[in-house]
Write an enzyme that holds these catalytic residues in place. Structure first.
Site: not given
Ligand code: IMP
Length: 429
Positions: A12-13, A16-17, A38, A40-41, A129, A143, A219, A300, A408-409
């Site tokens: 993740g991170d 992508k945004g 969860n 973030g962009h 998160t 379900r 993610q 991070r 990307s720079t």
């Molecule tokens: P959850 O998605 O909140 O259940 O978190 C599970 C794991 O995914 C944790 O290690 C979070 O830090 C990671 N995680 C969830 N969403 C992101 C994201 O958008 N970027 C990076 N890590 C994420």
């Protein structure tokens, strides 16, 4: 016109945004297919800065449709808050945002369950998160979940009580949380009713009309519930396959997969991270790359680029083109190591093993590449990159066997080197 999937190839991170914001003029609609708030962009353009969690960055382009697909877990409260903050910033959402009637709801009970489970796990916690993502996917699969279509039903309160009867027994304050949900329902119903639609049918109609769709993953593949470093993973299908199940659009309608990777590696939350830099080099990358979570603000964890993990993500997701981000963060290094092999107990292994405890014992095999030690921030032409920076990009392309259409720079839209690619129409024009 292509239907293109964009996914993150690390934890993740990856940026992508920005990439979605950049390429979306070539598409008619942007579709999210998994996860929830969860994600973030961060998108920066002109003097403006937007942090989005649920709504695709396509919303910043007035003529584009944005769809929250059935594979998502959506907190109605978080969605309304995000709509309000966009409207307050002058971004129109009316008429450009649709929410699948099959998307699962994240209710206050789910967030409380997330916190309770993390606390119960103690030292073994996932580092989630705390947005209620895992419990919402949990009740989906057992379900017992509620969906967007339930908000439209007159007996919503009854459905909440009966479906969540079992899980609500886990928490002492469950009754108050369910009351909170029932109290919020009239506003959710009133405001979300126009948005809640059968998006599976709408998306397929759009494809029949010749429109082209961009599927935006949140993610990264290494956090996928099947392919990732389980149990240190998120709970959704982050992969290219997830774009189909999470939207209702068949794999045969997809034209290809773009993989976004950062020029180095980061991870937030707990879990194994081969090659994590726990020294001042990691700190330098974190500061220069501003590696603090958009959603939680957590620092991070940083490391050099892990090409073995990325190669695995590329193979398992059929990625044919790359977007390489944050190259400029590496501007001040004399040498840049990259991980090109794994060993465990002296024995070579080809990919991340299933058992996270074994992943934690990986000894990364590094290749040291020369750094360029020169500013690249904001460069827009490939030939303007220092020769050693070009060599770095070309090493990655050659190791992975996939070309980069985007380098990307910097965080802004214009701080980008772009080349033509059939999956990304109009990119270099
Ligand atoms: P959850 O998605 O909140 O259940 O978190 C599970 C794991 O995914 C944790 O290690 C979070 O830090 C990671 N995680 C969830 N969403 C992101 C994201 O958008 N970027 C990076 N890590 C994420």
């Amino acid at each position: 016109m292509p239907n293109t999937i964009i996914i993150g190839l690390q934890w993740g991170d990856e940026g992508k945004g920005k990439i979605v914001d950049l390429v979306c003029p070539g598409f008619d609609a942007v579709v999210r297919f998994q996860g929830g708030h969860n994600a973030g962009h961060t998108v920066k353009f002109a003097d403006r800065h937007f942090a989005l969690h649920l709504i695709p960055s396509g919303i910043l382009h007035p003529e584009k449709q944005c769809v929250l697909g059935n594979g998502m877990v959506i907190s109605p409260a978080a969605l309304l808050e995000e709509i309000d903050s966009l409207e307050a910033a002058g971004v129109e959402t009316d008429g450009c945002l649709l929410v699948s009637d099959r998307a699962q709801l994240i209710l206050p009970l789910h967030a409380a369950l997330d916190a309770a489970r993390e606390e119960a796990l103690g030292d073994e916690k996932i580092g989630t998160t705390l947005r209620g993502i895992g419990p919402a996917y949990g009740t989906k699969v057992s379900r017992e979940g509620l969906r967007m279509c339930d908000i439209l039903a007159p007996d919503f309160a009854h459905r909440v009580e009966t479906r969540l009867a079992r899980v609500s027994k886990i928490l002492p304050n469950a009754a108050a949380l369910l009351d909170e949900t029932r109290d919020a329902w009239p506003e959710w119903r009133y405001r979300l009713k126009p948005l809640i639609q059968d998006t599976q049918t709408i998306l397929n109609d759009w494809i029949d009309e010749g429109k082209s769709l961009l599927f935006e993953g949140a993610q990264g593949v290494l956090l996928d519930v099947d392919q990732g470093t389980y149990p240190y993973a998120t709970s959704s299908s982050v992969t290219a396959g997830g774009a189909s199940t999470g939207s209702g659009v068949a794999p045969t309608k997809m034209d290809g997969v773009v993989g976004v990777l950062k020029a180095y590696t980061t991870r937030v939350g707990e879990g194994p991270f081969p090659g994590e830099l726990l020294d001042d080099v990691g700190e330098r990358i974190r500061r220069r790359g501003n590696e603090f979570g958009t959603t939680t603000g957590r620092p991070r964890r940083c490391g050099w680029l892990d090409l073995v993990a990325v190669r695995q993500a590329i193979r398992q997701n059929g990625v044919t083109v790359l977007a390489l981000t944050k190259l400029d963060v590496l501007d001040s290094f004399e040498e840049i190591p990259v991980c090109v092999g794994y060993r465990v107990g002296g024995k070579e292994i080809r990919a991340l093993p299933a058992d996270s405890e074994i992943v934690a014992r990986i000894e990364p095999q590094l290749e040291i590449l020369p750094g360029w030690n020169e500013e690249t921030v904001g460069l827009e032409k490939y030939e303007d990159l220092p020769e050693k920076a070009r060599k770095y990009v070309e090493y990655i392309e050659s190791f992975l066997g996939v070309p980069a259409a985007i380098v990307s720079t910097g965080p802004r839209r214009e701080e980008t080197i772009a080349r033509e690619h059939e999956l990304l129409p109009g990119l270099a024009s």
